[in-house]
Write an enzyme that holds these catalytic residues in place. Structure first.
Site, PDB file in Angstrom:
ATOM      1  N   GLY A  46       0.925  -1.092  -0.080  1.00 24.36           N
ATOM      2  CA  GLY A  46       0.228   0.422   0.089  1.00 24.36           C
ATOM      3  C   GLY A  46       0.599   1.095  -0.106  1.00 24.36           C
TER       4      GLY A  46
ATOM      5  N   GLN B  44       4.025  10.040   1.621  1.00 26.37           N
ATOM      6  CA  GLN B  44       4.703   9.150   1.485  1.00 26.37           C
ATOM      7  C   GLN B  44       5.807   9.393   0.254  1.00 26.37           C
ATOM      8  OE1 GLN B  44       2.889   4.446   2.353  1.00 26.37           O
ATOM      9  NE2 GLN B  44       5.385   4.869   2.996  1.00 26.37           N
TER      10      GLN B  44
ATOM     11  N   CYS C  72       7.587  -1.132   5.397  1.00 25.24           N
ATOM     12  CA  CYS C  72       7.170  -0.198   5.249  1.00 25.24           C
ATOM     13  C   CYS C  72       8.062   0.628   3.678  1.00 25.24           C
ATOM     14  CB  CYS C  72       7.042   0.948   6.354  1.00 25.24           C
ATOM     15  SG  CYS C  72       6.095   2.251   5.865  1.00 25.24           S
ATOM     16  N   LEU C  73       7.750   1.360   3.248  1.00 26.92           N
ATOM     17  CA  LEU C  73       8.703   1.823   1.914  1.00 26.92           C
ATOM     18  C   LEU C  73       8.969   3.162   2.419  1.00 26.92           C
ATOM     19  CD1 LEU C  73       5.994   1.768  -1.250  1.00 26.92           C
ATOM     20  CD2 LEU C  73       8.435  -0.110  -0.569  1.00 26.92           C
TER      21      LEU C  73
ATOM     22  N   HIS D   2      -2.187   0.420   8.689  1.00 23.53           N
ATOM     23  CA  HIS D   2      -0.972   0.937   8.581  1.00 23.53           C
ATOM     24  C   HIS D   2      -0.928   1.716   7.376  1.00 23.53           C
ATOM     25  CE1 HIS D   2       3.808   0.101   8.129  1.00 23.53           C
ATOM     26  NE2 HIS D   2       3.056   1.435   6.550  1.00 23.53           N
ATOM     27  N   GLU D   3      -1.768   2.247   6.921  1.00 26.10           N
ATOM     28  CA  GLU D   3      -1.855   3.287   5.547  1.00 26.10           C
ATOM     29  C   GLU D   3      -2.778   4.007   6.018  1.00 26.10           C
ATOM     30  OE1 GLU D   3      -0.092   2.706   3.409  1.00 26.10           O
ATOM     31  OE2 GLU D   3       0.506   0.787   3.389  1.00 26.10           O
TER      32      GLU D   3
ATOM     33  N   HIS E 214       0.187   6.339   8.812  1.00 29.42           N
ATOM     34  CA  HIS E 214       0.863   7.661   7.287  1.00 29.42           C
ATOM     35  C   HIS E 214      -0.472   9.029   7.413  1.00 29.42           C
ATOM     36  CE1 HIS E 214       3.692   5.099   6.097  1.00 29.42           C
ATOM     37  NE2 HIS E 214       3.591   4.154   5.708  1.00 29.42           N
TER      38      HIS E 214
HETATM   39 ZN    ZN Z   1       3.734   2.346   5.129  1.00 31.86          ZN
END
Ligand code: ZN
Length: 182
Positions: free
Chosen positions: A49, A54, A92-93, A134-135, A138
């Site tokens: 995701g 991000q 996570c990216l 999680h998303e 952010h």
């Molecule tokens: Zn993340």
């Protein structure tokens, strides 16, 4: 159309509360372009995701794969539907090269708007519920490492070699118990 640069932990934009998108602007060219670029970025980095902060855009847009389908969520609101928790090793990216265990709500209700501005109201559970939590974190300036059990944090290489640390701890405890018995 472009693959966007991903902000990494330490960049202040990841700690901001992101701004909502006015619903009447969802179909506007700039918002549609951002959604398209986020999609290309998510595919390029092969993530589960992606949230707009991000990619350095402090607005309330996230996208994630649910089953085979890509779900875009604008101004998402999550409500817990159970007190049951599920523990997952998350990555996570924006925190590349790490894994860590996080306990999250097992079943959630998800409300918001899709990329056409149509209302969304659905329930998700287990892995899908984890990814959406999680998303959406952010959007509130929260990273999974804030919620992770710190003793389970691992570099990806070590995680792949030794496995989830919960299992390692269990095996260590069993080993100690065996030794006491002898
Ligand atoms: Zn993340």
């Amino acid at each position: 159309m472009a693959i966007l640069k991903v902000a990494r932990m330490g960049h202040p934009i990841l700690r901001r509360i992101a701004d909502p998108i006015p619903v009447e602007l969802i179909r506007s060219a700039p918002v549609q372009a951002l959604i398209h670029d986020m999609f290309e970025t998510l595919q390029e980095y092969d993530g589960a995701g992606l949230a707009a902060p991000q990619v350095h855009q402090s607005v309330r847009i996230v996208m994630l794969e649910i089953g085979d389908e890509l779900q875009v969520l604008i101004n998402p609101v999550i409500t817990a539907l159970t007190e049951d928790l599920v523990r997952t090793y998350e990555g996570c990216l924006s925190v590349p090269g790490f894994r860590g265990a996080v306990d999250r709500c097992f079943r959630v209700r998800l409300q918001g708007f899709d990329e056409q501005g149509e209302p969304i109201d659905r329930e998700l559970e287990d892995y899908d519920a984890v990814v959406v939590q999680h998303e959406c974190d952010h959007l509130d300036g929260v990273l999974y490492v804030d919620r992770a059990d710190p003793r389970t944090l691992a570099f990806l290489e070590e995680y792949r070699r030794w496995g989830p640390l919960d299992e390692v701890f269990e095996a260590m405890a069993e080993h100690e118990a065996d030794e006491e018995e002898e």
